[in-house]
Design an enzyme around this catalytic site. Structure first.
Site, PDB file in Angstrom:
ATOM      1  N   TYR A  78     -29.525  94.948   8.181  1.00 38.93           N
ATOM      2  CA  TYR A  78     -28.190  94.871   8.793  1.00 38.93           C
ATOM      3  C   TYR A  78     -28.170  95.659  10.113  1.00 38.93           C
ATOM      4  CZ  TYR A  78     -23.451  95.978  10.065  1.00 38.93           C
ATOM      5  OH  TYR A  78     -22.302  96.153  10.805  1.00 38.93           O
ATOM      6  N   LYS A 120     -27.807  94.314  14.216  1.00 42.04           N
ATOM      7  CA  LYS A 120     -26.844  94.747  15.254  1.00 42.04           C
ATOM      8  C   LYS A 120     -27.599  95.208  16.499  1.00 42.04           C
ATOM      9  CE  LYS A 120     -23.375  93.601  13.433  1.00 42.04           C
ATOM     10  NZ  LYS A 120     -22.195  92.922  13.940  1.00 42.04           N
ATOM     11  N   SER A 149     -22.164  98.623  16.136  1.00 42.76           N
ATOM     12  CA  SER A 149     -21.980  99.656  15.113  1.00 42.76           C
ATOM     13  C   SER A 149     -22.710 100.923  15.519  1.00 42.76           C
ATOM     14  CB  SER A 149     -22.566  99.113  13.799  1.00 42.76           C
ATOM     15  OG  SER A 149     -22.662 100.134  12.853  1.00 42.76           O
TER      16      SER A 149
HETATM   17  P1  NAD Z   1     -15.640  91.261   7.258  1.00 36.27           P
HETATM   18  O1  NAD Z   1     -16.705  90.790   6.344  1.00 36.27           O
HETATM   19  O2  NAD Z   1     -14.341  91.668   6.690  1.00 36.27           O
HETATM   20  O3  NAD Z   1     -15.365  90.174   8.395  1.00 36.27           O
HETATM   21  C1  NAD Z   1     -16.358  89.306   8.865  1.00 36.27           C
HETATM   22  C2  NAD Z   1     -15.792  87.895   8.818  1.00 36.27           C
HETATM   23  O4  NAD Z   1     -16.795  87.006   9.317  1.00 36.27           O
HETATM   24  C3  NAD Z   1     -15.455  87.438   7.400  1.00 36.27           C
HETATM   25  O5  NAD Z   1     -14.156  86.894   7.369  1.00 36.27           O
HETATM   26  C4  NAD Z   1     -16.504  86.369   7.077  1.00 36.27           C
HETATM   27  O6  NAD Z   1     -15.984  85.355   6.249  1.00 36.27           O
HETATM   28  C5  NAD Z   1     -16.869  85.875   8.460  1.00 36.27           C
HETATM   29  N1  NAD Z   1     -18.250  85.392   8.583  1.00 36.27           N
HETATM   30  C6  NAD Z   1     -19.392  85.966   8.137  1.00 36.27           C
HETATM   31  N2  NAD Z   1     -20.456  85.206   8.459  1.00 36.27           N
HETATM   32  C7  NAD Z   1     -19.978  84.140   9.153  1.00 36.27           C
HETATM   33  C8  NAD Z   1     -20.576  83.002   9.749  1.00 36.27           C
HETATM   34  N3  NAD Z   1     -21.901  82.815   9.700  1.00 36.27           N
HETATM   35  N4  NAD Z   1     -19.792  82.103  10.363  1.00 36.27           N
HETATM   36  C9  NAD Z   1     -18.445  82.277  10.418  1.00 36.27           C
HETATM   37  N5  NAD Z   1     -17.824  83.316   9.857  1.00 36.27           N
HETATM   38  C10 NAD Z   1     -18.565  84.243   9.236  1.00 36.27           C
HETATM   39  O7  NAD Z   1     -16.269  92.452   8.111  1.00 36.27           O
HETATM   40  P2  NAD Z   1     -15.552  93.486   9.083  1.00 36.27           P
HETATM   41  O8  NAD Z   1     -15.567  94.813   8.442  1.00 36.27           O
HETATM   42  O9  NAD Z   1     -14.282  92.933   9.568  1.00 36.27           O
HETATM   43  O10 NAD Z   1     -16.623  93.527  10.251  1.00 36.27           O
HETATM   44  C11 NAD Z   1     -16.459  92.740  11.410  1.00 36.27           C
HETATM   45  C12 NAD Z   1     -17.612  93.018  12.355  1.00 36.27           C
HETATM   46  O11 NAD Z   1     -17.646  94.402  12.667  1.00 36.27           O
HETATM   47  C13 NAD Z   1     -18.985  92.681  11.788  1.00 36.27           C
HETATM   48  O12 NAD Z   1     -19.765  92.134  12.832  1.00 36.27           O
HETATM   49  C14 NAD Z   1     -19.540  94.016  11.374  1.00 36.27           C
HETATM   50  O13 NAD Z   1     -20.949  94.040  11.432  1.00 36.27           O
HETATM   51  C15 NAD Z   1     -18.946  94.938  12.429  1.00 36.27           C
HETATM   52  N6  NAD Z   1     -18.806  96.326  11.992  1.00 36.27           N
HETATM   53  C16 NAD Z   1     -18.062  96.597  10.872  1.00 36.27           C
HETATM   54  C17 NAD Z   1     -17.954  97.918  10.434  1.00 36.27           C
HETATM   55  C18 NAD Z   1     -17.195  98.242   9.180  1.00 36.27           C
HETATM   56  O14 NAD Z   1     -17.460  99.305   8.593  1.00 36.27           O
HETATM   57  N7  NAD Z   1     -16.241  97.435   8.746  1.00 36.27           N
HETATM   58  C19 NAD Z   1     -18.562  98.950  11.170  1.00 36.27           C
HETATM   59  C20 NAD Z   1     -19.296  98.620  12.315  1.00 36.27           C
HETATM   60  C21 NAD Z   1     -19.402  97.297  12.725  1.00 36.27           C
HETATM   61  C1  WQD Z   2     -19.405 107.202   4.196  1.00 36.55           C
HETATM   62  C2  WQD Z   2     -19.800 108.479   3.464  1.00 36.55           C
HETATM   63  C3  WQD Z   2     -21.629 108.151   1.937  1.00 36.55           C
HETATM   64  C4  WQD Z   2     -19.492 105.529  -0.828  1.00 36.55           C
HETATM   65  C5  WQD Z   2     -21.458 102.166   6.786  1.00 36.55           C
HETATM   66  C6  WQD Z   2     -22.589 101.389   7.387  1.00 36.55           C
HETATM   67  C7  WQD Z   2     -22.494 101.418   8.880  1.00 36.55           C
HETATM   68  C8  WQD Z   2     -21.113 100.965   9.342  1.00 36.55           C
HETATM   69  C9  WQD Z   2     -20.030 101.720   8.667  1.00 36.55           C
HETATM   70  C10 WQD Z   2     -21.148  98.619   9.717  1.00 36.55           C
HETATM   71  C11 WQD Z   2     -21.319 108.645   3.343  1.00 36.55           C
HETATM   72  C12 WQD Z   2     -20.374 108.541   1.188  1.00 36.55           C
HETATM   73  C13 WQD Z   2     -19.811 106.354   0.232  1.00 36.55           C
HETATM   74  C14 WQD Z   2     -19.440 106.083  -2.143  1.00 36.55           C
HETATM   75  C15 WQD Z   2     -19.992 108.233  -1.225  1.00 36.55           C
HETATM   76  N1  WQD Z   2     -20.885  99.604   8.997  1.00 36.55           N
HETATM   77  N2  WQD Z   2     -20.059 107.677   0.040  1.00 36.55           N
HETATM   78  N3  WQD Z   2     -19.690 107.417  -2.280  1.00 36.55           N
HETATM   79  O1  WQD Z   2     -22.627 104.652   5.266  1.00 36.55           O
HETATM   80  O2  WQD Z   2     -21.339 105.927   7.050  1.00 36.55           O
HETATM   81  O3  WQD Z   2     -21.547 103.506   7.216  1.00 36.55           O
HETATM   82  O4  WQD Z   2     -20.218 101.636   7.233  1.00 36.55           O
HETATM   83  O5  WQD Z   2     -21.700  98.597  10.765  1.00 36.55           O
HETATM   84  O6  WQD Z   2     -23.484 100.578   9.370  1.00 36.55           O
HETATM   85  O7  WQD Z   2     -23.816 101.969   6.970  1.00 36.55           O
HETATM   86  O8  WQD Z   2     -20.106 104.435   5.464  1.00 36.55           O
HETATM   87  O9  WQD Z   2     -18.230 104.384   3.893  1.00 36.55           O
HETATM   88  O10 WQD Z   2     -20.530 103.712   3.082  1.00 36.55           O
HETATM   89  O11 WQD Z   2     -20.079 106.100   3.606  1.00 36.55           O
HETATM   90  O12 WQD Z   2     -20.234 109.415  -1.408  1.00 36.55           O
HETATM   91  O13 WQD Z   2     -19.198 105.374  -3.134  1.00 36.55           O
HETATM   92  O14 WQD Z   2     -19.317 108.397   2.112  1.00 36.55           O
HETATM   93  O15 WQD Z   2     -22.759 108.732   1.358  1.00 36.55           O
HETATM   94  O16 WQD Z   2     -21.577 110.028   3.438  1.00 36.55           O
HETATM   95  P1  WQD Z   2     -21.505 104.714   6.206  1.00 36.55           P
HETATM   96  P2  WQD Z   2     -19.694 104.576   3.954  1.00 36.55           P
END
Ligand code: NAD
Ligand code: WQD
Length: 364
Positions: free
Chosen positions: A172, A176, A146
């Site tokens: 969190y 990562k 991330s």
């Molecule tokens: P998500 O929660 O939709 O998907 C994660 C999946 O993993 C879920 O289906 C959950 O049931 C499963 N899971 C969680 N813990 C588990 C465990 N211990 N064993 C087996 N399965 C498990 O999340 P996502 O948005 O698809 O994110 C996927 C990956 O990408 C994560 O590692 C997250 O940290 C990373 N990521 C997501 C975002 C985002 O904004 N969506 C941004 C950056 C990084």
């Molecule tokens: C985006 C913008 C908020 C909600 C998060 C995680 C990051 C990564 C991606 C996993 C910001 C604003 C949001 C709301 C708002 N995930 N906002 N009202 O915070 O950039 O990143 O998701 O790895 O680790 O921190 O994403 O979508 O929460 O926010 O004003 O109800 O929207 O302040 O400026 P963020 P977000």
């Protein structure tokens, strides 16, 4: 936990942990949609802690829909990645060549309340997975990292040489970062490891079919699903966290990336494993390189949906940075990948999914 037939023992397979989740399911779809990926079977492990399965169904809803759309089979195991014995059996039952590791807990705020749960799932779980991979001689890994590992940006755009791990605001984010450090150590310990850590910026949107998409449980933490639920009438108004940042209109700026572009980035990453000269740890940003403010996203969503999104400004959210966007040059160079979809596409597809499924997969 037996393979369905002898053929499936032999066919090369990709293990996708967390493949029933948001990014994982779109990546599985992206792999199965492509004819060049037919050489691989897809094996998904997910504990369903954040994925939906309808009553009476064996497979979670997104995987069932993907099978319907592609006509291809997905091997699904309901299993926690901390279950070493269970993982071991899956590796023994399939010819796994590489792993895409999505499974993790991802709610930033919740991680502050429950650090142990986050470190357990995200770090212990990841170490267990790596142990089982090593025991079965599987050393190729794509990891879901991330942009959060960069902390407060020292300069923008963020390239991969930016320091990581400094001033991270949540367990969190630290989980990562720690996983990246663990993977670097693994690569130093044994040259057989090949790790691609994809640092996602802000994934949004849904598959263009509108049949799979993001389905957060409870009130969404992230901007795009929150806006979509206001537009569809599930939530009253968007609370804009901060309108006094030094940005174009005072609201936070982020690099939103269409989940289909993100998924395609994983498909490109897997192709790199074919190059025998490619080894070691590689961090790669997946973003568009362009930042949009909260109000710009709201305006784009209103245009795409034809709905008004009620909002009001409030105080900044703890831990938020003013602006954050990627330098995506390394992804272009190493993966031959660039984001093809813009903000209007992201909003159109998020709305297409949300308006067809106001209650997410429960409506499927
Ligand atoms: P998500 O929660 O939709 O998907 C994660 C999946 O993993 C879920 O289906 C959950 O049931 C499963 N899971 C969680 N813990 C588990 C465990 N211990 N064993 C087996 N399965 C498990 O999340 P996502 O948005 O698809 O994110 C996927 C990956 O990408 C994560 O590692 C997250 O940290 C990373 N990521 C997501 C975002 C985002 O904004 N969506 C941004 C950056 C990084
Ligand atoms: C985006 C913008 C908020 C909600 C998060 C995680 C990051 C990564 C991606 C996993 C910001 C604003 C949001 C709301 C708002 N995930 N906002 N009202 O915070 O950039 O990143 O998701 O790895 O680790 O921190 O994403 O979508 O929460 O926010 O004003 O109800 O929207 O302040 O400026 P963020 P977000």
């Amino acid at each position: 936990m037996k393979p369905q037939n002898a053929e499936s023992i032999m066919a090369p397979a990709i293990l996708v942990t967390g493949g029933a989740g948001y990014v994982g399911s779109h990546t599985v779809m992206s792999m199965l949609e492509r004819s060049e990926s037919v050489e691989f079977e897809i094996v998904v492990v997910d504990n369903l802690s954040n994925a939906y399965r309808s009553e009476g169904q064996k497979k979670p809803a997104p995987l069932r829909i993907i099978e319907e759309m592609t006509g291809k089979n997905i091997h699904f195991y309901e299993l926690d990645i901390r279950d070493k014995e269970g993982l071991d059996k899956i590796f023994a039952a399939h010819n796994i060549e590489c792993v895409i590791h999505f499974a993790a807990l991802k709610a930033v705020g919740e991680s502050v309340e429950k650090p142990l749960e986050y470190y357990q799932a995200n770090i212990s779980g990841t170490c267990t997975l790596f142990e089982v991979m090593r025991d079965h001689g599987v050393y190729k890994l794509v990891y879901s990292s991330s942009c959060t590992v960069y902390g407060e940006p020292e300069k923008l755009p963020l390239d991969e040489s930016h320091p990581t791990g400094r001033g991270l605001a949540s367990p969190y984010g630290r989980s990562k970062y720690f996983c990246e450090e663990i993977m670097k150590d693994l690569c130093k310990s044994d040259p057989k490891w090949v790790v691609i850590s994809l640092r996602y910026f802000n994934p949004v949107g849904a598959h263009h079919s509108g049949r799979i998409g993001e389905d957060p449980t409870g009130i969404p933490n992230n901007l795009m699903p929150f806006i979509a639920q206001v537009a569809v009438g599930r939530l009253k108004e968007l609370v804009v966290f901060g309108d006094d940042y030094p940005t174009i209109d005072g609201t936070g700026v982020r690099d939103y990336i269409h989940v289909e572009d993100l998924a395609e980035g994983h498909v490109k990453a897997i192709k790199l494993f074919k190059d025998p000269a490619f080894s070691g740890f590689h961090a790669i940003n997946l973003g568009t390189g362009t930042g949009y403010s909260v109000l710009q996203v709201v305006a784009a969503f209103e245009r795409a949906s034809g709905r008004r999104v009620a909002r009001r400004a409030a105080a900044r959210r703890a831990g938020d940075v003013a602006a954050n966007y990627a330098d995506a040059a390394r992804a272009r160079r190493l993966l031959a990948w660039r984001a093809a979809r813009g903000l209007p596409d992201m909003c159109r597809d998020a709305w297409n999914w949300q308006s067809r499924h106001p209650h997410g997969f429960r409506d499927c």
